[in-house]
Design an enzyme around this catalytic site. Structure first.
Site, short mmCIF file in Angstrom:
data_model
loop_
_atom_site.label_atom_id
_atom_site.label_comp_id
_atom_site.label_asym_id
_atom_site.label_seq_id
_atom_site.Cartn_x
_atom_site.Cartn_y
_atom_site.Cartn_z
N SER A 61 0.82 -1.18 -0.09
CA SER A 61 -0.01 -0.10 0.08
C SER A 61 0.84 1.52 -0.11
O SER A 61 0.76 2.21 -0.51
CB SER A 61 -1.05 -0.01 1.15
OG SER A 61 -0.23 -0.03 2.52
N GLY A 117 8.14 -0.06 1.00
CA GLY A 117 7.45 -0.24 2.44
C GLY A 117 8.14 -0.95 3.37
O GLY A 117 9.10 -1.90 2.72
N ASP A 119 7.08 -3.89 7.21
CA ASP A 119 6.11 -4.14 8.14
C ASP A 119 6.33 -3.66 9.31
O ASP A 119 5.86 -3.30 10.30
CB ASP A 119 5.76 -5.67 8.09
CG ASP A 119 5.27 -6.06 6.47
OD1 ASP A 119 4.64 -5.16 5.88
OD2 ASP A 119 5.43 -7.36 6.38
N GLU A 138 11.14 -8.78 -3.91
CA GLU A 138 11.51 -7.69 -3.28
C GLU A 138 13.07 -7.61 -2.73
O GLU A 138 13.66 -6.56 -2.97
CB GLU A 138 10.62 -7.15 -2.02
CG GLU A 138 9.22 -6.36 -2.47
CD GLU A 138 8.31 -6.71 -1.36
OE1 GLU A 138 7.23 -5.75 -1.11
OE2 GLU A 138 8.46 -7.34 -0.37
N LYS A 156 4.87 1.41 12.37
CA LYS A 156 5.86 0.27 11.86
C LYS A 156 6.94 0.18 12.94
O LYS A 156 7.91 -0.61 12.54
CB LYS A 156 6.08 0.45 10.57
CG LYS A 156 4.70 0.57 9.37
CD LYS A 156 3.99 -0.74 9.58
CE LYS A 156 2.88 -0.43 8.79
NZ LYS A 156 2.67 -0.26 7.36
#
Length: 265
Positions: A61, A117, A119, A138, A156
């Site tokens: 996202s 991004g 997590d 990735e 995060k």
């Protein structure tokens, strides 16, 4: 557009030498949603991009906001001659729809910059990644990049990887997946680990772009030794890749209620 050069900082520096730059909002602003924070951080990350770069395009996202911004800047002419290396089918489709020229690692084995991004981010800029299901691609793309900029909101941030209560992800082959699920759970029994096969919206095992499954590991306490954990997970036959991204990030851009900050090594 002015780009920010991170090349002066070697990746092996310790936590004590990290720099933190804050960019606080000058006046009171309305309460921002998590998506608002992600977009703020994504816009800051794109400032690292300059014309002529080969870019690793992340998945998830937050990364989607980055890809969208790059598409806007290409359309307006502020960026030119960009080549994107997508890390998932989803990112490939988004970037293609925005007119971003795309290629693959085979043709561009060294990238100028990757943006993605995460997590979880610990104080040493180590990461947990893979909630979007693209951790193998990735890691391949971001390991091939000269610089790797991570974009997150402040939810995060963790003191230790695995400490958020959310999953740490391991991609495994479909063959005898349960065998590896049990082994992974046993490996982290001291951390109170519970291993679960990821299920998609149809109630079937989630299948990655590489036709593998994902085992999600949930910890009651943070991983004690992240380096040893990564090596032990990788030693299991049938494990393809894990979501511990260690000593890879060059900088982490963090959006919070007080504005946007940058942590760099």
């Amino acid at each position: 557009m002015e780009s920010i050069d991170l090349s002066y900082t070697p990746l092996h520096q310790t936590h004590s030498s990290m720099s933190i730059k804050a960019f606080s909002s000058p006046s009171p602003t309305p309460i921002l949603t998590q998506d608002d924070l992600k977009k703020l951080a994504a816009d800051k990350a794109v400032e690292y991009v300059s014309s002529g770069m080969v870019l690793g395009l992340g998945t998830g996202s937050t990364a989607a906001f980055v890809v969208s911004k790059i598409g806007e800047l290409l359309k307006s002419g502020e960026l030119k001659d960009i080549v994107g290396i997508p890390t998932s089918t989803r990112t490939y489709e988004q970037a293609k729809s925005l007119g971003i020229p795309l290629s693959v690692l085979d043709d561009h084995p060294v990238l100028d910059l990757a943006i993605d991004g995460a997590d979880e981010v610990d104080p040493y800029l180590n990461l947990v990644k893979g909630r979007g299901g693209a951790l193998l691609r990735e890691k391949m793309v971001e390991a091939a990049s000269k610089k790797f900029v991570v974009v997150v909101d402040d939810t995060k941030l963790v003191d230790g990887l695995g400490g958020s209560g959310l999953a740490m992800h391991v991609e495994v082959v479909q063959f005898c997946w349960k065998y590896n699920l049990v082994r992974l759970q046993e490996l982290f029994k001291e951390e109170g680990c519970e291993a679960k096969l990821r299920i998609d919206g149809d109630g079937k095992p989630y299948v990655t772009d590489n036709s593998n499954y994902i085992v999600d590991l949930y910890f009651k306490t943070p991983i004690r030794d992240r380096l040893a954990a990564g090596k032990e997970i990788s030693s299991f036959e049938g494990v393809v890749e894990h979501g511990l991204f260690l000593d890879m990030a060059t900088a982490v851009i963090i959006a919070g209620k007080d504005g946007v900050s940058v942590k760099s090594k």
